[in-house]
Scaffold this motif. Structure first.
Motif, short mmCIF file in Angstrom:
data_model
loop_
_atom_site.label_atom_id
_atom_site.label_comp_id
_atom_site.label_asym_id
_atom_site.label_seq_id
_atom_site.Cartn_x
_atom_site.Cartn_y
_atom_site.Cartn_z
N SER A 131 0.83 -1.21 0.00
CA SER A 131 0.00 0.00 0.00
C SER A 131 0.86 1.26 0.00
O SER A 131 0.68 2.16 -0.82
CB SER A 131 -0.95 0.00 1.20
N ASP A 132 1.80 1.35 0.94
CA ASP A 132 2.69 2.50 0.96
C ASP A 132 3.62 2.50 -0.25
O ASP A 132 3.99 3.56 -0.76
CB ASP A 132 3.50 2.53 2.26
N LEU A 133 4.00 1.31 -0.69
CA LEU A 133 4.83 1.22 -1.90
C LEU A 133 4.09 1.83 -3.08
O LEU A 133 4.65 2.62 -3.85
CB LEU A 133 5.19 -0.23 -2.17
N ALA A 134 2.82 1.48 -3.24
CA ALA A 134 2.03 2.03 -4.33
C ALA A 134 1.97 3.55 -4.24
O ALA A 134 2.12 4.26 -5.25
CB ALA A 134 0.62 1.44 -4.31
N ALA A 135 1.76 4.07 -3.03
CA ALA A 135 1.70 5.52 -2.86
C ALA A 135 3.00 6.19 -3.26
O ALA A 135 3.00 7.24 -3.92
CB ALA A 135 1.36 5.85 -1.40
N SER A 136 4.13 5.56 -2.89
CA SER A 136 5.43 6.15 -3.22
C SER A 136 5.71 6.11 -4.72
O SER A 136 6.55 6.87 -5.22
CB SER A 136 6.56 5.43 -2.47
N MET A 137 5.01 5.24 -5.43
CA MET A 137 5.17 5.12 -6.88
C MET A 137 4.17 5.98 -7.64
O MET A 137 4.06 5.88 -8.86
CB MET A 137 5.03 3.65 -7.29
N GLY A 138 3.41 6.81 -6.92
CA GLY A 138 2.40 7.64 -7.56
C GLY A 138 1.14 6.89 -7.90
O GLY A 138 0.35 7.34 -8.75
N LEU A 139 0.89 5.76 -7.22
CA LEU A 139 -0.26 4.90 -7.50
C LEU A 139 -1.07 4.68 -6.23
O LEU A 139 -1.41 3.55 -5.87
CB LEU A 139 0.21 3.57 -8.09
N LEU A 140 -1.37 5.74 -5.53
CA LEU A 140 -2.06 5.67 -4.24
C LEU A 140 -3.34 4.85 -4.35
O LEU A 140 -4.18 5.09 -5.22
CB LEU A 140 -2.39 7.09 -3.77
N GLY A 141 -3.48 3.87 -3.44
CA GLY A 141 -4.67 3.04 -3.41
C GLY A 141 -4.71 1.96 -4.47
O GLY A 141 -5.72 1.26 -4.61
N GLN A 142 -3.63 1.79 -5.21
CA GLN A 142 -3.60 0.81 -6.31
C GLN A 142 -2.53 -0.26 -6.05
O GLN A 142 -1.66 -0.50 -6.88
CB GLN A 142 -3.32 1.52 -7.63
N GLN A 143 -2.61 -0.91 -4.88
CA GLN A 143 -1.59 -1.91 -4.55
C GLN A 143 -1.62 -3.12 -5.47
O GLN A 143 -0.67 -3.90 -5.50
CB GLN A 143 -1.70 -2.33 -3.08
N GLY A 144 -2.70 -3.27 -6.26
CA GLY A 144 -2.76 -4.35 -7.24
C GLY A 144 -2.31 -3.94 -8.63
O GLY A 144 -2.37 -4.77 -9.56
N HIS A 145 -1.82 -2.72 -8.78
CA HIS A 145 -1.35 -2.26 -10.09
C HIS A 145 -0.18 -3.12 -10.55
O HIS A 145 0.68 -3.50 -9.75
CB HIS A 145 -0.93 -0.79 -9.99
N PRO A 146 -0.11 -3.44 -11.84
CA PRO A 146 0.98 -4.31 -12.33
C PRO A 146 2.38 -3.82 -11.97
O PRO A 146 3.27 -4.64 -11.69
CB PRO A 146 0.77 -4.31 -13.85
N GLU A 147 2.59 -2.50 -11.96
CA GLU A 147 3.91 -1.98 -11.61
C GLU A 147 4.24 -2.23 -10.13
O GLU A 147 5.38 -2.51 -9.77
CB GLU A 147 4.00 -0.50 -11.93
N VAL A 148 3.22 -2.13 -9.29
CA VAL A 148 3.43 -2.38 -7.87
C VAL A 148 3.68 -3.87 -7.65
O VAL A 148 4.60 -4.27 -6.91
CB VAL A 148 2.21 -1.92 -7.05
N VAL A 149 2.89 -4.71 -8.27
CA VAL A 149 3.07 -6.16 -8.15
C VAL A 149 4.46 -6.56 -8.62
O VAL A 149 5.14 -7.38 -7.98
CB VAL A 149 1.98 -6.90 -8.94
N ALA A 150 4.90 -5.98 -9.72
CA ALA A 150 6.24 -6.29 -10.23
C ALA A 150 7.31 -5.87 -9.24
O ALA A 150 8.31 -6.59 -9.04
CB ALA A 150 6.46 -5.61 -11.58
N ALA A 151 7.13 -4.71 -8.60
CA ALA A 151 8.11 -4.25 -7.61
C ALA A 151 8.14 -5.17 -6.40
O ALA A 151 9.21 -5.45 -5.84
CB ALA A 151 7.78 -2.81 -7.19
N VAL A 152 6.96 -5.64 -5.97
CA VAL A 152 6.90 -6.58 -4.85
C VAL A 152 7.64 -7.87 -5.21
O VAL A 152 8.46 -8.38 -4.42
CB VAL A 152 5.44 -6.88 -4.47
N LYS A 153 7.38 -8.39 -6.37
CA LYS A 153 8.01 -9.66 -6.77
C LYS A 153 9.53 -9.49 -6.93
O LYS A 153 10.30 -10.40 -6.60
CB LYS A 153 7.38 -10.17 -8.06
N ARG A 154 9.95 -8.33 -7.42
CA ARG A 154 11.39 -8.07 -7.53
C ARG A 154 12.03 -8.04 -6.14
O ARG A 154 13.13 -8.56 -5.94
CB ARG A 154 11.61 -6.75 -8.26
#
Length: 272
Positions: free
Chosen positions: A184-207
């Motif tokens: 959740s906070d990761l998504a916010a820091s990536m400019g994707l607030l509230g979008q923890q399921g966004h593909p870019e966030v998921v990719a960052a988590v998996k990385r």
């Protein structure tokens, strides 16, 4: 003769030694600040419950009450401190919290500060008060000062784009037992607030999962949506935080209301 004992197992014992569960570990937040809720969740069969001192309405007294409530059950009690502060960390440890999550750790230096906070001199800065504290059961744990590191687990939270870039270096710090990823906070820091399921966030988590495992450390992630949790388990997550007491109560009470009261679907919450 006074009673002598060792504290119960800590978080790292779920993964190594005779107490290792040999599978993906599952746990949940307790955010309500209520000892009764903590005790109910502790008896659920989950591997751990995570008392939240960062976002939950928790002070030292309520955390102590929850630790005591959980102590009668086999699950591990984990506590998240509000921030990476040696004074607070000392107090939480003295309460008897053996497994700590430190949030917002963005660099290896920040991780080293957390390690110093949980260790006694000469390897750290933790103040010595074992005779006064529940951590050592008021000096009823034999040689507690010499053995404290054996009883303590330190988990740091990676939850920013900067932390993702530094994940391998953070995980490599001696004294870090595990890394916990906060989408959740990761998504916010990536400019994707509230979008923890966004593909870019998921990719960052998996990385991050891959980088931490490559460093030889345990890694987990917060994932309330089952499909996300399963996906991260497939990606190699060693533990998953799969819910929260307040979220279960909110969604469960809403489900009851939906059975008997007609509502506009647009009024339903979008997150969690």
């Amino acid at each position: 003769m006074p009673f002598r004992l060792d504290p119960p197992r800590s978080f790292k014992d779920l993964f190594v030694g005779d107490g290792a569960v040999g599978r993906t570990v599952a746990g949940m937040f307790v955010c309500s600040g209520d000892a009764g809720a903590a005790e109910i969740c502790a008896g659920s069969g989950l591997d751990y419950v995570l008392i939240d001192g960062e976002h939950g309405p928790n002070g030292l007294e309520s955390i102590l009450a929850q630790l005591r409530a959980i102590a009668g059950y086999p699950c591990v009690a984990v506590v998240r401190v509000p921030f990476n502060d040696p004074v607070l960390i000392k107090q939480y440890l003295d309460l008897g919290a053996q497994s700590l999550i430190v949030p917002m750790v963005d660099s290896a230096e920040s991780a080293r500060e957390a390690v110093r906070a949980v260790r006694y001199p000469p390897h750290g800065v933790r103040g010595v008060g074992s005779a006064l504290a529940r951590s050592a059961r008021w000096n009823r744990v034999p040689e507690y000062l010499q053995r404290a590191d054996d009883f303590t687990s330190l988990i740091v939270q990676v939850e920013s784009a900067e932390a993702v870039r530094n994940a391998a270096a953070i995980a490599a710090v001696d004294g870090i037992d595990a890394v916990f990823i906060g989408p959740s906070d990761l998504a916010a820091s990536m400019g994707l607030l509230g979008q923890q399921g966004h593909p870019e966030v998921v990719a960052a988590v998996k990385r991050t999962i891959a980088d931490v495992k490559a460093a030889g450390k345990t890694v987990g992630v917060n994932a309330f949506v089952e499909a996300d949790a399963r996906d991260y388990i497939e990606a190699g997550a060693d533990f998953v935080n799969v819910g929260a007491d307040v979220a279960l109560l909110a969604r469960g009470s809403e489900a009851l209301a939906a059975k008997y009261i007609t509502v506009d679907e647009s009024d339903r919450p979008a997150s969690y």
